[in-house]
Design a protein around this motif. Structure first.
Motif, PDB file in Angstrom:
ATOM      1  N   ALA A  10      60.490  50.182  51.465  1.00 48.23           N
ATOM      2  CA  ALA A  10      59.059  50.084  51.772  1.00 48.23           C
ATOM      3  C   ALA A  10      58.483  48.876  51.047  1.00 48.23           C
ATOM      4  O   ALA A  10      58.893  48.560  49.930  1.00 48.23           O
ATOM      5  N   ARG A  11      57.547  48.214  51.683  1.00 46.88           N
ATOM      6  CA  ARG A  11      56.858  47.078  51.076  1.00 46.88           C
ATOM      7  C   ARG A  11      55.380  47.426  50.920  1.00 46.88           C
ATOM      8  O   ARG A  11      54.761  47.926  51.845  1.00 46.88           O
ATOM      9  N   ILE A  12      54.863  47.144  49.740  1.00 51.33           N
ATOM     10  CA  ILE A  12      53.453  47.402  49.442  1.00 51.33           C
ATOM     11  C   ILE A  12      52.886  46.081  48.916  1.00 51.33           C
ATOM     12  O   ILE A  12      53.387  45.542  47.923  1.00 51.33           O
ATOM     13  N   ASN A  13      51.882  45.546  49.594  1.00 48.08           N
ATOM     14  CA  ASN A  13      51.323  44.255  49.193  1.00 48.08           C
ATOM     15  C   ASN A  13      50.679  44.317  47.818  1.00 48.08           C
ATOM     16  O   ASN A  13      50.905  43.443  46.989  1.00 48.08           O
ATOM     17  N   GLU A  14      49.853  45.339  47.602  1.00 47.77           N
ATOM     18  CA  GLU A  14      49.162  45.454  46.317  1.00 47.77           C
ATOM     19  C   GLU A  14      48.908  46.916  45.995  1.00 47.77           C
ATOM     20  O   GLU A  14      48.562  47.705  46.870  1.00 47.77           O
ATOM     21  N   GLN A  29      48.019  55.171  43.076  1.00 46.39           N
ATOM     22  CA  GLN A  29      49.388  55.512  43.452  1.00 46.39           C
ATOM     23  C   GLN A  29      49.584  55.309  44.941  1.00 46.39           C
ATOM     24  O   GLN A  29      48.620  55.274  45.711  1.00 46.39           O
ATOM     25  N   HIS A  30      50.840  55.195  45.320  1.00 51.97           N
ATOM     26  CA  HIS A  30      51.221  55.071  46.723  1.00 51.97           C
ATOM     27  C   HIS A  30      52.410  56.008  46.952  1.00 51.97           C
ATOM     28  O   HIS A  30      53.321  56.063  46.128  1.00 51.97           O
ATOM     29  N   SER A  31      52.394  56.740  48.067  1.00 47.19           N
ATOM     30  CA  SER A  31      53.511  57.617  48.415  1.00 47.19           C
ATOM     31  C   SER A  31      54.191  57.095  49.673  1.00 47.19           C
ATOM     32  O   SER A  31      53.540  56.568  50.575  1.00 47.19           O
ATOM     33  N   HIS A  32      55.478  57.279  49.715  1.00 51.54           N
ATOM     34  CA  HIS A  32      56.302  56.853  50.848  1.00 51.54           C
ATOM     35  C   HIS A  32      57.309  57.971  51.082  1.00 51.54           C
ATOM     36  O   HIS A  32      57.950  58.431  50.146  1.00 51.54           O
ATOM     37  N   ASN A  33      57.420  58.459  52.321  1.00 54.11           N
ATOM     38  CA  ASN A  33      58.315  59.576  52.640  1.00 54.11           C
ATOM     39  C   ASN A  33      59.367  59.147  53.648  1.00 54.11           C
ATOM     40  O   ASN A  33      59.093  58.343  54.533  1.00 54.11           O
ATOM     41  N   ILE A  34      60.544  59.748  53.516  1.00 48.65           N
ATOM     42  CA  ILE A  34      61.552  59.648  54.567  1.00 48.65           C
ATOM     43  C   ILE A  34      62.086  61.058  54.809  1.00 48.65           C
ATOM     44  O   ILE A  34      61.960  61.937  53.960  1.00 48.65           O
ATOM     45  N   THR A  35      62.648  61.249  55.969  1.00 51.60           N
ATOM     46  CA  THR A  35      63.288  62.531  56.292  1.00 51.60           C
ATOM     47  C   THR A  35      64.777  62.261  56.477  1.00 51.60           C
ATOM     48  O   THR A  35      65.155  61.375  57.248  1.00 51.60           O
ATOM     49  N   ILE A  36      65.580  63.016  55.735  1.00 54.28           N
ATOM     50  CA  ILE A  36      67.031  62.866  55.830  1.00 54.28           C
ATOM     51  C   ILE A  36      67.661  64.214  56.147  1.00 54.28           C
ATOM     52  O   ILE A  36      67.061  65.267  55.919  1.00 54.28           O
ATOM     53  N   VAL A  37      68.876  64.149  56.692  1.00 49.26           N
ATOM     54  CA  VAL A  37      69.604  65.350  57.085  1.00 49.26           C
ATOM     55  C   VAL A  37      70.950  65.348  56.369  1.00 49.26           C
ATOM     56  O   VAL A  37      71.744  64.416  56.551  1.00 49.26           O
ATOM     57  N   PRO A  38      71.219  66.384  55.545  1.00 51.49           N
ATOM     58  CA  PRO A  38      72.537  66.455  54.901  1.00 51.49           C
ATOM     59  C   PRO A  38      73.629  66.663  55.946  1.00 51.49           C
ATOM     60  O   PRO A  38      73.473  67.466  56.860  1.00 51.49           O
ATOM     61  N   ILE A  39      74.730  65.933  55.801  1.00 51.18           N
ATOM     62  CA  ILE A  39      75.845  66.107  56.738  1.00 51.18           C
ATOM     63  C   ILE A  39      77.051  66.726  56.037  1.00 51.18           C
ATOM     64  O   ILE A  39      78.104  66.882  56.643  1.00 51.18           O
ATOM     65  N   ALA A  81      49.355  45.594  40.658  1.00 51.57           N
ATOM     66  CA  ALA A  81      50.763  45.270  40.881  1.00 51.57           C
ATOM     67  C   ALA A  81      50.855  44.736  42.303  1.00 51.57           C
ATOM     68  O   ALA A  81      50.242  45.273  43.221  1.00 51.57           O
ATOM     69  N   THR A  82      51.607  43.658  42.485  1.00 44.82           N
ATOM     70  CA  THR A  82      51.690  43.038  43.809  1.00 44.82           C
ATOM     71  C   THR A  82      53.141  42.911  44.247  1.00 44.82           C
ATOM     72  O   THR A  82      54.069  43.001  43.449  1.00 44.82           O
ATOM     73  N   ASP A  83      53.289  42.692  45.537  1.00 40.66           N
ATOM     74  CA  ASP A  83      54.608  42.443  46.144  1.00 40.66           C
ATOM     75  C   ASP A  83      55.625  43.517  45.767  1.00 40.66           C
ATOM     76  O   ASP A  83      56.749  43.205  45.380  1.00 40.66           O
ATOM     77  N   ASP A 113      60.929  46.727  42.809  1.00 43.96           N
ATOM     78  CA  ASP A 113      60.669  45.376  42.318  1.00 43.96           C
ATOM     79  C   ASP A 113      59.203  45.072  42.579  1.00 43.96           C
ATOM     80  O   ASP A 113      58.674  45.409  43.652  1.00 43.96           O
ATOM     81  N   TYR A 114      58.537  44.426  41.628  1.00 46.46           N
ATOM     82  CA  TYR A 114      57.112  44.141  41.768  1.00 46.46           C
ATOM     83  C   TYR A 114      56.719  43.010  40.826  1.00 46.46           C
ATOM     84  O   TYR A 114      57.510  42.561  39.996  1.00 46.46           O
TER      85      TYR A 114
END
Length: 155
Positions: free
Chosen positions: A70-74, A80-90, A47-49, A103-104
């Motif tokens: 996040a963008r993953i070339n291939e 698999q690929h993992s992507h993390n973010i940290t958020i704070v509930p307000i 899978a690309t782009d 999208d890919y």
């Protein structure tokens, strides 16, 4: 004629997207937690782009670390690929979190996948969390007051 299944060789070209919160996360107003995106390529073709896009509602959460896009070339087959973010509930209470969009392209064909959802989140208020986790503060304070005269003026 031959069915489509007979013309397909190998695993289907399918990308799955999972958006989740680790089971160990404690959801408390003002306390950061990690949101994880996992993208799986279950097919035999790269899978690309890949572009993972998520909308974090600024009325509900502030972004502490990472980017919701996040963008993953291939992504190689069967990986698999993992992507993390940290958020704070307000806010506290039950809030609904939207699904991410991936999208890919596979073999030059553009595709879109909608992630799973962590479901409604029950975010505890900071005050309720403090009451639930501050064990015996009043009791220790009273103990201190009662024993203070004996510490100052020993027997």
């Amino acid at each position: 004629g031959a069915s489509e299944e007979e013309n397909v060789t190998g695993a289907p070209n399918l990308v799955l997207a999972r958006k989740y919160i680790p089971s160990s996360a404690i959801l408390v107003e003002g306390k950061p937690f990690t949101l994880i995106y996992q993208i799986h390529n279950l097919g035999d073709t790269p899978a690309t782009d890949l572009i993972v896009k998520d909308e974090i509602d600024p009325k509900l959460f502030s972004l502490s670390r990472g980017e919701p896009t996040a963008r993953i070339n291939e992504l190689a087959p069967h990986s698999q690929h993992s992507h993390n973010i940290t958020i704070v509930p307000i806010v506290s209470g039950i809030v609904q979190v939207d699904r991410a969009v991936v999208d890919y392209s596979i073999a030059g064909e553009s595709k879109r996948m909608i992630s799973s959802s962590p479901g409604p989140l029950d975010i505890t208020s900071a005050g309720a969390y403090l009451r639930a986790t501050s064990y015996y503060i009043k009791e220790w304070f009273l103990f201190f007051l009662v024993t203070l005269p004996f510490v100052i003026v020993p027997g």
